[in-house]
Design a protein around this motif. Sequence first.
Motif, PDB file in Angstrom:
ATOM      1  N   ASP A   1       5.269 143.629  10.714  1.00 33.01           N
ATOM      2  CA  ASP A   1       6.402 144.415  11.182  1.00 33.01           C
ATOM      3  C   ASP A   1       5.916 145.787  11.646  1.00 33.01           C
ATOM      4  O   ASP A   1       5.273 146.494  10.885  1.00 33.01           O
ATOM      5  N   GLU A   2       6.224 146.154  12.874  1.00 29.34           N
ATOM      6  CA  GLU A   2       5.857 147.463  13.414  1.00 29.34           C
ATOM      7  C   GLU A   2       4.371 147.734  13.198  1.00 29.34           C
ATOM      8  O   GLU A   2       3.974 148.762  12.675  1.00 29.34           O
TER       9      GLU A   2
ATOM     10  N   SER B   1      13.111 143.078  11.662  1.00 25.84           N
ATOM     11  CA  SER B   1      12.588 143.038  10.295  1.00 25.84           C
ATOM     12  C   SER B   1      13.296 141.954   9.496  1.00 25.84           C
ATOM     13  O   SER B   1      12.691 141.251   8.689  1.00 25.84           O
TER      14      SER B   1
ATOM     15  N   GLN C   1       7.496 146.782   7.061  1.00 22.26           N
ATOM     16  CA  GLN C   1       7.471 147.944   7.940  1.00 22.26           C
ATOM     17  C   GLN C   1       7.207 149.225   7.158  1.00 22.26           C
ATOM     18  O   GLN C   1       6.402 150.043   7.548  1.00 22.26           O
TER      19      GLN C   1
HETATM   20 MG   LIG Z   1      12.368 146.891  11.545  1.00 24.03          MG
END
Ligand SMILES: [Mg+2]
Lengths: 355, 251
Positions: B155-156, B44, B77
């Motif tokens: 992110d994710e 991240s 995220q």
């Molecule tokens: Mg992360």
Amino acid sequence: MVPVADRISGAEGHGRYRALVLRRLVLIGGLCVALFLSVAVDMALGPANYALSDVFRALFQPAAVSDQLRVIIWDIRMPIALMAVTVGASLSVAGAQMQTILANPLASPFTLGISAAAGFGAALALVGGIAVFPVATQFMVPVNAFLMAMLAALFIHFASTMRGVTVETIVLLGIALVFTFNALLALLQYLASEQALAAVVFWTMGSLTKATWPKVCITTAVLAVALPLFARRAWALTALRLGEDKAASFGINVRRLRLETMMMVSLLAAIPVSFVGTIGFVGLVGPHIARMLVGEDQRFFLPASVICGALLLSATSVVSKTLIPGAVLPIGIITALVGVPFFFALIFTHRRRSW
Amino acid sequence: MVGLVLEGLGARYGKRVVLSGVDTGLLSGGGMTAVIGPNAAGKSTLFKRIAGLISGPGVVHLCDTAEGKDTICYMPQDTGANAVLTVYESVLLASKQGSGWKVQDSELHEIDRILAALKIDDLAFRSLGELSGGQRQLVSIAQALVRKPEILLMDELTSALDLFRQVEVLGFMKDLAARSNMAVMIALHDLNHALRYCDNTIVIANGTMIASGPTSDVITQELLRDVYRVDARIENCSQGRPVIIVDGSLT
Ligand SMILES: [Mg+2]
Ligand SMILES: Nc1ncnc2c1ncn2[C@@H]1O[C@H](COP(=O)(O)OP(=O)(O)OP(=O)(O)O)[C@@H](O)[C@H]1O
């Protein structure tokens, strides 16, 4: 595969959105009408009650009414009625933006200690004759109140820019400020002469009766500066409610937005309080009512907060005159009495999430 | 060809250095790059650094990108939000940043199109707070797509999605990247997804880059052992695609 029915409803998304916007505009329009009526009723009531038609004639055809009516409406009652509007609007917008930038439903000028600081400043002048800043005696109370309120707001602000300080910490700090200033106020009250004590108590209960045209103009001017600034940042302020990271990912300078907003909010909160004393409830509840009615898109939330706050205080002013015939109760007492049942009704009848 | 090259990239929070030494070749538009690594490795952080949200040493070279505010778009995220906004409004909000109050019909049609493509058009007028975790993630993706970036950092992307949605969203993103020549970087925990969908992979562990390059060269049995501490095999399935089979964890 997604069912056909869903596909069709999806294709109509823009239509539903337009309808949603229209509904909000109608709501805001309705609030405006209600506010106008409330202000008119507020001006009709007093030691001598007038019919609404007389008030409208005095407003729109001042030449056609008696001198006495014109003087009472324009010089005596209108400043008070408009003070309710501008103070309500200022406190409500201040609360709305505090809640937005601190991401906390409890934030308001009252809960963050700004009102309590102002109360302490006023009491310093009323009890000890102590001026925080040397000015003529008749300005000592509002100037003291303003400076203390500003000091509290700046403290909250600089604390919020410190590393490791979260929005939850800010609210805790605010509550600590409330207790500190209330304790200091109690100490002053304990030390005060009977006459000064009465003045302090009256001030902390909040009252519109000392409203004058210059005070109305000053609160209006602050609103006139703050509202366009907020309006220009409407999308960014709304995005802040999606979380700091998300807002930053939209290219918003979150730190700067918070700082600038907090500065404006401090002014919006400190000035009305310094003129009319502690009026707690509007800054907390006005924005919540607005949020329940129109959601948090600031293009609607901002005007709705302004009008809800103004309407709440104006309606309170009406109630404060009618509750006990012949007496005008301090408005700070009535705000909660009028606002709470209304607020409860909204919360319990409202199906959607409100925070 | 749109693309980016990372050179000696690092990042710090305050004085604490949490990422250093990220060097890559050209990550070009039209394809997807996976960023993998254990929890707290700095994935991240790398995205935030590339998006310019935090500072640090090194440079992000952008190739052939148009001058505009939305060259790079980062999808964070964390998607928890309790704003009193509908899904539709929250996507509109993402597209209207920096512009005026007036909303054009064309902008609304674009939102309709994106919500339909992600198959969340039936959620359009639900309030954000009422959504499930996966639904929120899809909304987050819509918010990123509506900004039409040239370089998209997600992110994710799939961690909150069910199996069907994972496959669908990754397939959609790969397709979109190829069609609109966008450079897409995704942080992933499912390495099979990286093998399947991503051309390049960057491995981050303990705040440094361990490896970067074509996915099949980077994700190896040794990497799984050294970085993830699992005993695993990479074998070709009956259709000839490499898959990771985990036998257990190493202590
Ligand atoms: Mg992360
Ligand atoms: N705001 C912050 N301030 C200080 N340190 C941070 C901050 N955010 C992350 N860190 C630290 O930086 C390191 C890398 O965090 P990062 O969020 O980049 O990990 P990650 O690879 O994304 O992990 P995950 O897979 O769990 O999402 C961690 O040690 C974390 O504790």
